[in-house]
Design a protein around this motif. Structure first.
Motif, PDB file in Angstrom:
ATOM      1  N   ALA A   1      45.162  48.806  20.612  1.00 20.97           N
ATOM      2  CA  ALA A   1      44.454  49.993  21.086  1.00 20.97           C
ATOM      3  C   ALA A   1      43.055  49.645  21.570  1.00 20.97           C
ATOM      4  N   THR A   2      42.427  48.679  20.930  1.00 23.30           N
ATOM      5  CA  THR A   2      41.072  48.277  21.304  1.00 23.30           C
ATOM      6  C   THR A   2      41.074  46.781  21.580  1.00 23.30           C
ATOM      7  N   PRO A   3      41.129  46.378  22.859  1.00 22.51           N
ATOM      8  CA  PRO A   3      41.113  44.946  23.177  1.00 22.51           C
ATOM      9  C   PRO A   3      39.827  44.290  22.687  1.00 22.51           C
ATOM     10  N   VAL A   4      39.967  43.124  22.084  1.00 16.97           N
ATOM     11  CA  VAL A   4      38.821  42.367  21.575  1.00 16.97           C
ATOM     12  C   VAL A   4      38.963  40.925  22.059  1.00 16.97           C
ATOM     13  N   GLY A   5      37.905  40.398  22.674  1.00 17.93           N
ATOM     14  CA  GLY A   5      37.940  39.024  23.144  1.00 17.93           C
ATOM     15  C   GLY A   5      36.615  38.635  23.753  1.00 17.93           C
ATOM     16  N   ASN A   6      36.610  37.506  24.445  1.00 19.11           N
ATOM     17  CA  ASN A   6      35.393  37.026  25.106  1.00 19.11           C
ATOM     18  C   ASN A   6      35.687  36.798  26.585  1.00 19.11           C
ATOM     19  N   ALA A   7      34.754  36.131  27.247  1.00 14.29           N
ATOM     20  CA  ALA A   7      34.891  35.953  28.692  1.00 14.29           C
ATOM     21  C   ALA A   7      36.155  35.190  29.059  1.00 14.29           C
ATOM     22  N   GLU A   8      36.623  34.313  28.177  1.00 13.81           N
ATOM     23  CA  GLU A   8      37.843  33.565  28.487  1.00 13.81           C
ATOM     24  C   GLU A   8      39.019  34.497  28.672  1.00 13.81           C
ATOM     25  N   GLN A   9      39.223  35.417  27.735  1.00 17.13           N
ATOM     26  CA  GLN A   9      40.363  36.319  27.836  1.00 17.13           C
ATOM     27  C   GLN A   9      40.179  37.368  28.940  1.00 17.13           C
ATOM     28  N   TYR A  10      38.992  37.943  29.038  1.00 15.41           N
ATOM     29  CA  TYR A  10      38.807  39.017  30.014  1.00 15.41           C
ATOM     30  C   TYR A  10      38.879  38.504  31.448  1.00 15.41           C
ATOM     31  N   ALA A  11      38.315  37.342  31.734  1.00 16.41           N
ATOM     32  CA  ALA A  11      38.404  36.791  33.089  1.00 16.41           C
ATOM     33  C   ALA A  11      39.849  36.442  33.422  1.00 16.41           C
ATOM     34  N   ALA A  12      40.564  35.842  32.458  1.00 15.68           N
ATOM     35  CA  ALA A  12      41.966  35.496  32.704  1.00 15.68           C
ATOM     36  C   ALA A  12      42.812  36.738  32.925  1.00 15.68           C
ATOM     37  N   ALA A  13      42.577  37.788  32.105  1.00 14.82           N
ATOM     38  CA  ALA A  13      43.359  39.017  32.235  1.00 14.82           C
ATOM     39  C   ALA A  13      43.058  39.735  33.552  1.00 14.82           C
ATOM     40  N   MET A  14      41.787  39.826  33.943  1.00 19.12           N
ATOM     41  CA  MET A  14      41.457  40.499  35.199  1.00 19.12           C
ATOM     42  C   MET A  14      42.046  39.757  36.393  1.00 19.12           C
ATOM     43  N   ALA A  15      42.038  38.437  36.355  1.00 17.84           N
ATOM     44  CA  ALA A  15      42.592  37.675  37.469  1.00 17.84           C
ATOM     45  C   ALA A  15      44.095  37.937  37.608  1.00 17.84           C
ATOM     46  N   LEU A  16      44.826  37.977  36.488  1.00 16.87           N
ATOM     47  CA  LEU A  16      46.254  38.259  36.554  1.00 16.87           C
ATOM     48  C   LEU A  16      46.508  39.681  37.049  1.00 16.87           C
ATOM     49  N   ALA A  17      45.734  40.641  36.529  1.00 17.00           N
ATOM     50  CA  ALA A  17      45.905  42.021  36.981  1.00 17.00           C
ATOM     51  C   ALA A  17      45.566  42.158  38.461  1.00 17.00           C
ATOM     52  N   GLY A  18      44.521  41.462  38.903  1.00 18.08           N
ATOM     53  CA  GLY A  18      44.153  41.532  40.314  1.00 18.08           C
ATOM     54  C   GLY A  18      45.219  40.938  41.215  1.00 18.08           C
ATOM     55  N   GLN A  19      45.839  39.843  40.803  1.00 21.48           N
ATOM     56  CA  GLN A  19      46.903  39.266  41.620  1.00 21.48           C
ATOM     57  C   GLN A  19      48.115  40.184  41.686  1.00 21.48           C
ATOM     58  N   GLN A  20      48.389  40.918  40.589  1.00 19.08           N
ATOM     59  CA  GLN A  20      49.483  41.876  40.631  1.00 19.08           C
ATOM     60  C   GLN A  20      49.176  43.031  41.574  1.00 19.08           C
ATOM     61  N   MET A  21      47.897  43.282  41.839  1.00 18.47           N
ATOM     62  CA  MET A  21      47.484  44.335  42.766  1.00 18.47           C
ATOM     63  C   MET A  21      47.122  43.760  44.133  1.00 18.47           C
ATOM     64  N   ASN A  22      47.624  42.524  44.404  1.00 15.83           N
ATOM     65  CA  ASN A  22      47.501  41.876  45.722  1.00 15.83           C
ATOM     66  C   ASN A  22      46.063  41.573  46.109  1.00 15.83           C
ATOM     67  N   LEU A  23      45.252  41.211  45.127  1.00 13.03           N
ATOM     68  CA  LEU A  23      43.900  40.755  45.421  1.00 13.03           C
ATOM     69  C   LEU A  23      43.863  39.229  45.427  1.00 13.03           C
ATOM     70  N   PRO A  24      43.165  38.604  46.385  1.00 10.64           N
ATOM     71  CA  PRO A  24      42.969  37.148  46.338  1.00 10.64           C
ATOM     72  C   PRO A  24      41.887  36.813  45.310  1.00 10.64           C
ATOM     73  N   ILE A  25      42.295  36.568  44.088  1.00 11.25           N
ATOM     74  CA  ILE A  25      41.356  36.468  42.973  1.00 11.25           C
ATOM     75  C   ILE A  25      41.589  35.164  42.216  1.00 11.25           C
ATOM     76  N   ARG A  26      40.534  34.626  41.617  1.00 10.92           N
ATOM     77  CA  ARG A  26      40.604  33.380  40.866  1.00 10.92           C
ATOM     78  C   ARG A  26      39.601  33.432  39.723  1.00 10.92           C
ATOM     79  N   VAL A  27      39.668  32.439  38.824  1.00  9.82           N
ATOM     80  CA  VAL A  27      38.820  32.380  37.636  1.00  9.82           C
ATOM     81  C   VAL A  27      37.843  31.221  37.785  1.00  9.82           C
ATOM     82  N   VAL A  28      36.607  31.439  37.338  1.00  7.67           N
ATOM     83  CA  VAL A  28      35.566  30.423  37.417  1.00  7.67           C
ATOM     84  C   VAL A  28      34.934  30.268  36.033  1.00  7.67           C
TER      85      VAL A  28
END
Length: 807
Positions: free
Chosen positions: A497-524
């Motif tokens: 219910a409440t996601p907990v993590g750091n930049a490693e998880q959030y950047a990885a999750a946003m990049a995967l979600a963005g690719q599913q929404m057809n965004l040219p996205i990557r992690v740095v």
């Protein structure tokens, strides 16, 4: 009945030809030399993509010129093969010293023992070095032996075939081998490869054909125009298919199949070490870098990752990577960096270890210093991926090395500017697997926020704000938040219910979600320069995502919540009134956990098959096959025409037509092999012309037999026609055995027996019939037919009668 013997409008002018080994006229020698050097340069041009500067071109031209010169002297003095090769080797040692290793010669010209040793040992070693060293290769050194030897061997072989043999046409395949070597030892990038190849093919075909038949009086203007038209048609079709396939100017080269000096897949993902920077005391409070001169808040990257395999996000750019993932090549400093750089500073390596070199923006210049002096060895080990701007040092960075950086950094964009942006067209590798929990959670956020997909910039901002708003921060130091960003870790992150993590998880999750929404996205992964520069510790390391937009490039997004936004659990408050311990009941086994809980990072793959991906792969293969078919249309088109012609002649219904077709087949095959009877010659005259060349075949007897059946009183029977075809097949087999293999190969693609006028006339007739049929179909289309019927009924009703013209 008319004779079946036909021939093109050519007349052989009797002229005495020189014997093999006799030089032709001086003007023809000059034309041959210029064309060998010119076409050799065009064929080997792809080789220059792997070199710096233009010294490779000097070496290539020197090799071609030396080969042509040795061949001319050999033909003039009638040297043998061994003496010609020895003189070529001596010329290589004499010219190579000044062209390849001028710094090891005396006065830049005269060979020395050192230069000769480099040339001898490099003749075998440099071929592998040119494939294993990072490109672009240097302007000096033994790597220039490759273009020198390629030009020398190609020029010598082509010129010898032109001037010492009667097989001048083989000079074309020799130049083709030069093209193959140039492409194989070049780089994957290329400019106008198809246009350059078509130009070489057109010039070589016209030149060699004219040179072989220059004694034949024919309409050369029409032949040249027809050749250029065929090449242009095939090239235009291939260009269209290439544009549809979107392959770009790239090709397969040998260096992609040789163990490369740097492959990012040989090293662990830099993002996998994220928790170590945050949690380990040896890295958390240790100085990794010392930054000086860079503005506060500037993003400094370690590496860019654009491929997710279900376990980690990793760096691409190795062999087999997609085009937009780039390739690691030798870092070359821009000579105009001082004029274009917007950011300058230095980064000194402290306790940091690894191959990834800190970089900023678009790197224009990066110079490693050791003890205040330029470290040439370290500079030669720097490689960069220009698509991701990731810099690496082969063997890893060394403590105490200072990197002077000159870069171009784009200014940060406001959210209002980002909302108007649209994503660029970028082909990134698709993730191997995506947690369903992540997709479902993002969809639920969209429903809760009432977000309807707008521009691509709005989608990126929505994802960033959603993770910031609904997520909580934890670096795992004070609690037991799991680390990593594999499939199971991201599934656990998004199903709670409440996601907990750091930049490693959030950047990885946003990049995967963005690719599913057809965004040219990557992690740095990297860090931001602290205020006033100074020391960067492990706790300063962070990660973010980047999305590429048109007219804006890669724009950074931070999806990680603020560090002070931490989830406070109800039992975080200390209990001031201790309660007596109560014996707990035994634990009863419950339902098994979901599969995503038991799935470890990278355990297996999903069995779902992406139909669109499979169809896309099949379509790509079909486009590649179509491109190859169009490129080779002049070759397989001739073979198909001759096959259908022979099949039509052999299956003719009339026995006389079938028998004359057998003679025509024999005459056409001999015409392709170079037999040129006089125009209007009869069967017997054509047979006598061929008998001088092929005395092992009873051509005259076959001609007499054909005339007897055609002009005799009785029509030939089907059995006699079949027997005549068998005799012709036997004669063709003997002709093939008496002909050199290379001449047989050229005869298969020869156009001498193709009646162009008849073929074009039949094509025009078929087009007219198709056009007439289409016109009748249009007129018979039901709306037109109904209108015409209505007009007729109206005419009868008014008494005007039929629309037919009255006599």
């Amino acid at each position: 009945m008319r004779s079946a013997s036909t021939s093109g409008p050519v007349v052989v002018v009797p002229q005495r030809r020189g014997r093999p080994g006799t030089l032709p006229a001086w003007w023809l020698v000059l034309v041959d030399a210029v064309l060998v050097v010119g076409l050799g340069v065009l064929c080997a041009w792809p080789l220059g993509e792997a070199y710096l500067g233009h010294r490779w071109l000097v070496a290539l031209v020197a090799g071609l010129g030396l080969g042509v010169l040795v061949a001319w002297v050999s033909a003039r003095l009638r040297w043998g093969a061994w003496l010609t090769v020895l003189v070529a080797v001596a010329g290589y040692l004499a010219v190579g010293s000044a062209v390849v290793v001028p710094d090891r010669t005396r006065g830049g010209v005269l060979p020395t023992a050192d230069s000769l040793r480099d040339l001898v040992t490099g003749a075998t070693r440099t071929w592998r070095e040119s494939l294993t060293l990072p490109v672009p290769l240097a302007e000096t050194g033994t790597v220039l032996i490759v273009p020198l030897l390629t030009g020398l061997a190609g020029g010598l072989a082509a010129a010898v075939l032109l001037w010492r043999t009667r097989r001048a046409g083989l000079a074309g395949p020799v130049l083709g081998l030069v093209l193959v070597v140039g492409c194989a030892f070049g780089d994957i990038t290329a400019e106008a490869t198809l246009l350059r190849g078509l130009a070489v093919a057109a010039v070589a075909v016209v030149w060699l054909r004219w040179r072989e038949q220059r004694h034949v009086r024919a309409r050369w203007g029409r032949r040249v125009v027809a050749t250029l038209a065929v090449v242009a048609l095939a090239g235009g079709a291939a260009l269209g298919v290439a544009a549809m396939a979107g392959t770009g100017d790239q090709r397969a080269v040998l260096r992609d199949h040789v163990d490369p000096p740097f492959d990012p897949r040989d090293y662990p993902s830099p993002l996998a070490k994220f928790r170590a920077y945050k949690k380990k005391e040896a890295l958390r409070d240790t100085t990794l870098f010392t930054v000086d001169g860079l503005d506060s808040g500037t993003r400094v990257r370690f590496a860019v990752m654009d491929y997710y395999d279900g376990i980690v996000w990793n760096v691409s750019g190795g062999p087999g990577s997609v085009h937009d993932s780039g390739t690691f090549r030798r870092l070359r400093n821009d000579p105009e960096a001082n004029l274009e750089a917007t950011t300058r500073g230095t980064i000194t390596i402290g306790a940091y270890t690894g191959v990834w070199v800190p970089s900023v923006g678009t790197t224009l210049s990066m110079t490693p210093l050791t003890n205040g002096e330029v470290d040439g060895e370290a500079a030669g080990e720097l490689v960069i991926n220009r698509e991701t701007e990731t810099v690496a040092q082969i063997g890893g960075v060394k403590q105490g090395t200072t990197f002077e950086i000159e870069a171009e950094v784009a200014p940060e964009l406001a959210d209002e500017e980002v909302r108007e942006l649209r994503a660029a067209s970028v082909a990134l590798p698709r993730p191997k697997m995506v947690p369903e929990e992540l997709v479902e959670r993002v969809q639920r956020w969209q429903v809760e926020a009432g977000f309807d997909r707008g521009t691509d910039g709005e989608v990126a901002l929505f994802l960033r704000d959603a993770f910031r708003e609904h997520g909580y921060y934890s670096d795992g130091v004070d609690d037991f938040t799991p680390s990593g960003h594999g499939f199971s870790r991201l599934a656990v992150l998004m199903k709670t219910a409440t996601p907990v993590g750091n930049a490693e998880q959030y950047a990885a999750a946003m990049a995967l979600a963005g690719q599913q929404m057809n965004l040219p996205i990557r992690v740095v992964i990297g860090f931001k320069v602290p205020p006033g520069g100074g020391e960067v510790r492990g706790e300063d390391v962070t990660a973010w995502t980047e999305v590429k937009f048109d007219d804006a490039g890669w724009v950074a997004f931070d999806p990680t919540p603020e560090e002070d936004k931490k989830l406070r659990k109800p039992n975080d408050e200390p209990n001031e009134e201790p309660q007596p311990q109560v014996l707990q009941p035994p634990r009863v086994p419950g339902e098994p956990k979901e599969a995503s809980d038991n799935l470890q990072q990278g355990d297996g793959e999903r069995s779902d098959i992406d139909i669109l991906e499979v169809l896309g792969t099949i379509l790509g293969i079909l486009l590649d096959v179509a491109k190859i078919a169009l490129l080779t249309l002049p070759l397989w088109g001739v073979l198909l025409y001759k096959f259908l012609r022979r099949r039509r002649r052999r299956r003719a219904g009339d026995a006389t037509v079938r028998l004359t077709g057998a003679w025509r087949e024999l005459a056409d095959r001999m015409r392709d092999l170079g037999v040129r009877p006089a125009p209007g010659a009869t069967r017997r005259e054509s047979a006598y012309a061929a008998a001088d060349r092929y005395d092992v075949v009873p051509v005259v007897t076959l001609a007499h037999t054909a005339d007897r059946h055609v002009y005799g009183a009785d029509e030939p029977t089907p059995e006699e026609a079949s027997a005549y075809w068998a005799d012709v097949d036997t004669a063709l087999k003997r002709i093939r055995k008496a002909t050199p293999w290379w001449r047989r190969l050229l005869a298969r693609f020869s156009l001498a027996s193709v009646p162009w006028r008849a073929v074009l006339a039949r094509a025009r007739a078929r087009l007219r019939r198709i056009g007439a049929a289409v016109g009748r179909g249009v007129l018979a289309f039901w709306p037109v037919a109904r209108v015409r019927a209505g007009v007729r009924r109206l005419a009868r009703r008014e008494g005007t009668g039929s629309f037919r013209r009255k006599r």
